[in-house]
Design an enzyme around this catalytic site. Sequence first.
Site, PDB file in Angstrom:
ATOM      1  N   SER A 645       3.798 -72.085  58.839  1.00 17.97           N
ATOM      2  CA  SER A 645       2.406 -71.618  59.534  1.00 17.97           C
ATOM      3  C   SER A 645       2.243 -70.197  59.646  1.00 17.97           C
ATOM      4  O   SER A 645       3.197 -69.664  59.559  1.00 17.97           O
ATOM      5  CB  SER A 645       2.475 -72.624  61.160  1.00 17.97           C
ATOM      6  OG  SER A 645       3.190 -71.719  61.852  1.00 17.97           O
ATOM      7  N   LYS A 646       1.044 -70.077  60.203  1.00 18.50           N
ATOM      8  CA  LYS A 646       0.708 -68.374  60.410  1.00 18.50           C
ATOM      9  C   LYS A 646      -0.612 -68.424  61.206  1.00 18.50           C
ATOM     10  O   LYS A 646      -1.683 -69.275  61.134  1.00 18.50           O
ATOM     11  CB  LYS A 646       0.394 -67.766  58.842  1.00 18.50           C
ATOM     12  CG  LYS A 646       0.637 -66.456  59.217  1.00 18.50           C
ATOM     13  CD  LYS A 646       2.227 -66.074  59.099  1.00 18.50           C
ATOM     14  CE  LYS A 646       2.680 -64.741  58.896  1.00 18.50           C
ATOM     15  NZ  LYS A 646       4.112 -64.414  58.839  1.00 18.50           N
ATOM     16  N   GLY A 647      -0.596 -67.522  61.733  1.00 18.01           N
ATOM     17  CA  GLY A 647      -1.849 -67.124  62.797  1.00 18.01           C
ATOM     18  C   GLY A 647      -2.510 -65.790  62.707  1.00 18.01           C
ATOM     19  O   GLY A 647      -1.512 -64.821  62.616  1.00 18.01           O
ATOM     20  N   ASP A 701       4.501 -60.985  64.290  1.00 23.13           N
ATOM     21  CA  ASP A 701       4.138 -60.418  63.110  1.00 23.13           C
ATOM     22  C   ASP A 701       3.496 -58.901  63.100  1.00 23.13           C
ATOM     23  O   ASP A 701       3.609 -58.352  64.299  1.00 23.13           O
ATOM     24  CB  ASP A 701       3.348 -61.230  62.220  1.00 23.13           C
ATOM     25  CG  ASP A 701       3.182 -61.183  60.830  1.00 23.13           C
ATOM     26  OD1 ASP A 701       2.982 -60.085  60.246  1.00 23.13           O
ATOM     27  OD2 ASP A 701       3.692 -62.232  60.097  1.00 23.13           O
TER      28      ASP A 701
END
Length: 1102
Positions: A645-647, A701
């Site tokens: 996943s990533k935001g 991140d």
Amino acid sequence: MASTAIQPSLSSPVGGRRRRVSGLTITTDLPLSSFPDYVDPFASSDETMTESPVTMSAAHRLVEKVKVDEAARHPSPQPTHVSYPPFSKLNGNGHRVLRSATVGYVAPEFKGKKEQMIQVKEHIIKSGWIPEPLVDAQVAWFYNELGIDDVYFQTEDPEVIAKHITSLYAAKIAAFSREDRREEIRLDMEASDHAIYIDTSEPGKSNTTGPQYEHRLESKYLDGGDPSKRFRVETFRSPTSMGHSDFKATLRCYFVYQCQFVEPNADPKETRLEVISDRMFLAKATKNTKQIYQEIIEHSVNRTGPVIEVFDIEGSREKRLVVAFRARTARGLFSALSDLYHYYGVTSSRKYVEQFSNGITVMSIYLRPAPNVDSKYPPIEESIHQITQEVSLLYCMPQTKIHSLFASGQLSLQETCYAHCVWVFVQHFLNRLGSEYASLVATLDPNNNGHAEILSRMKKRLRTETFTPDYILEIILSHPQLIRALYASFASVHMKVGPGFDRRSIAPTPTTEVLSDAKLKDKITREVSNEHEEMVMTAFRVFNNAVLKTNYFTPTKVALSFRLDPSFLPPIEYPIPLYGMFLVITAESRGFHLRFKDVARGGIRIVKSRSKEAYSINARNLFDENYALASTQQRKNKDIPEGGSKGVILLDPKQQDKAQEAFEKYIDSILDLLLKAETPGIKNPIVDLYGKEEILFMGPDENTADLVDWATEHARNRGAPWWKSFFTGKSPKLGGIPHDTYGMTTLSVREYVKGIYRKLNLDPSTVRKMQTGGPDGDLGSNEILLSNEKYTAIVDGSGVLVDPNGIDKEELRRLAKKRQMIVHFDLSKLSKDGYRVLCDDMNVTLPTGEVVNNGTAFRNTFHLRNDGMTDMFVPCGGRPESIDLVSVNKLIKNGKATIPYIVEGANLFITQDAKLRLEQAGCIVYKDASANKGGVTSSSLEVLASLSFDDAGFVKHMCHDAKGNAPEFYQAYVRAVQEKIQENARLEFEAIWREHEQTGVPRSVLSDKLSTAITTLDQELQHSDLWETEHLRRAVLEDALPNLLIEKVGLDTIIERVPDAYLRAIFGSYLASRFVYECGSSPSQFAFYDFMSKRMAKINRV
């Protein structure tokens, strides 16, 4: 001498008669450092709150009057919230009642006022602009009729006041003599520490033209870029027009003063007014006002969003609206509030903006029905409900691209905010490639380098040139009636009021007829003018159908979040289907969160833009970059239970300094969709079309490493049962394992670098190395500290550092330990052939004689230079796609790669087609999804520990104490995590190297094949009969789980505490990864049987 009241009309009904407050006297000549306490002469006791006999009528009676497409102002349906959190002593309509004489502020008396008036008259007469017989009247009017208080007269020089009066006189003459009879009087004076604006406007109407003083003062003073300077605002409307019977406009005066706090650096949790207040506020506020502010500030310091309260004024229809929120979180709210109450036919007599040094802003507005309003406006007793409930929505988006339709009354606030959200959605998903691109893909050969380059260029051009944001906006603004119909469809699905929640302001049916999707399609087709308009408005339908749940109708919120069904994405562009998709829109940013599995984990990054051009590029690529990052995460998570996943959060062009505010709103609004609502009036239940519990695992991140502690604490404060595992990378005091402190990501990258040296028998000390991402970053600094190669070039955010003879290692290590950029490198440590070019440098001559005209351009393209100085390239930072199919040609000479070895530490630094071109040219490339997976392994084991311990055990064994001492278990667990990272990296390196030697398939392809093989087998194993075999399940979990954790907590306890879906993911990922690493990405059909037979035999022996 009597003081002058600040109110334009402070006549108040007391004891059945109107009584002026002009007789109040405070004996002081200022200065602001020694204000006496104000004693309220009208208060008979400390009690200023009384019960109200007024009972509010339901606002839906108003809504029922509104017919479809009428021009009358109406609220779109939305759950109500009035006065939250609940205060004591509320009356039947949820408001407290204030005695009129105790309301507001009283200015300390300026004793030199009479003498000043004489001096002002002398200056005016001397200038000769106003006829002498009229001077006395003009001065008296200015001093006594405009509601200007004594602070202004105390502050200003008589000559300046004389100029203001003269300017106003000239403006009045001009207004009366105009043929168009426009009532325009405008005066402004701006200084660094104060400002004055005087303008004419008709009460209850928003000015969409003219000087826009409210926008100016909030842009320059309230929302200014210097956080060390904060300003309070007082604004008053004159009680009458300028004198001509035909004139409806009255004067509005704005006074802005720089704050002088008692304690400028108060703690954010401090609430004592005597500590956090501005000195002028302490001097002018009545005892009652201080009591109100004290209470609302006490609530505000513990809230992420706004706190809103409404008060009735005794014996009057006037209402006092008080809104408190954290400074810097609602840019443009001051002017937007005016548009909000004007929409409902309400005007303000007074407005105050007070700042407090603990970071809280409080706006206090006195509202009354606007004069001469027609019947289309509801009574203020009904309007105030809608105004109050909509403040929360306005806080989320004070100024939108569709705001003009609201300010002009064509659409309601809810409709315009909805349209703004869909405008954002359309930008990312309308510029799709379409059937023509699909035909090209089918016709051309992607394995042909020339064809692949054509496809790459065509893809970028199609996405850039079709629909620009401005063109989409132009279409949306031209169809307000379609927006109304589409919003009604959206609201009819997602508006909900549960048992026990306030229903008073809910319309029984939406104000506009709710059309079916088919009827909406027909309506759009009928009303649009061309194909482009139809495409844009059809995207609204796509959005409506994709929304599974949203916090749009939650009473208290700080941003708008939408859980979307990603099935609308075209497979040709997004071949791997997403599992989950969130869209978040804040006043400062927009962002997505994407995941490929139910149980998934990935970092949240904030993207900043150095210019408008950079923002346009970043916005255009936002979703695709997010998808690619999540996809990379999915591939690199092959060894762990969580999928990828990533935001990504993109800051708006003018909000580049609001990273923290944007992050906090992003997290809080997503939590709105994950947590069950249990607080009526604050967090009401939402309509959940998804229907399943969701848990997201996040991590740090770019630009978010220092924000994860807040996110963890916030999740705990909001009652999330999984707060311990919500974020990884948090500080050790919260049980986190910081990647940078322990070099987790770098340990994995180093295994690949060392693997190449080992296989090729290279001496690292002779290998010339280039690195992007400098000694200031996590990956870059640890790569420098752990490496032993000969650095010849480093590129970071500040510029380029080069030395063909080798950059001094000790100086590099010094910078890495201090986390400093190469701008701090000691240039005396460079050889005669070395140089440094910073981004701001211009026309620099290098030792070779080459002239660098622009330092930034040189930095951005240095990694593409063919200078023969690099054997090993390790990207540890840089923007995605820094090397693509076009630019990669600069790294290939005569068909051979100029750089022999590349280990891609930075995510997506090189596009996949560029990697294949490099490998074809002889370069050994290990891609990001394989090389930099150490961080995700560390995070996964951090999550596992969080889920395995109860709260007490977690604090005891995983959290550092107040002195920073780590528990013994924590230290041992970190070492075990580091060993696991290196083991997983070695296993994958050997598997890829071995299979490439056997098959000749490019390593970049094999990396993906291994990931696909593992993740596919993982899913099959999770739902196979093998999981149901208890002794096998326990044996695999015992092998997969860290021994330290099993010894400390116990396997049975871990199985009991960890969610079943997570245990299945551990089981599947461990078996699948071990099998594929041993047998390859394309094993024979008997290979798995043989693999499991050996494992079962081992289990049976035990």
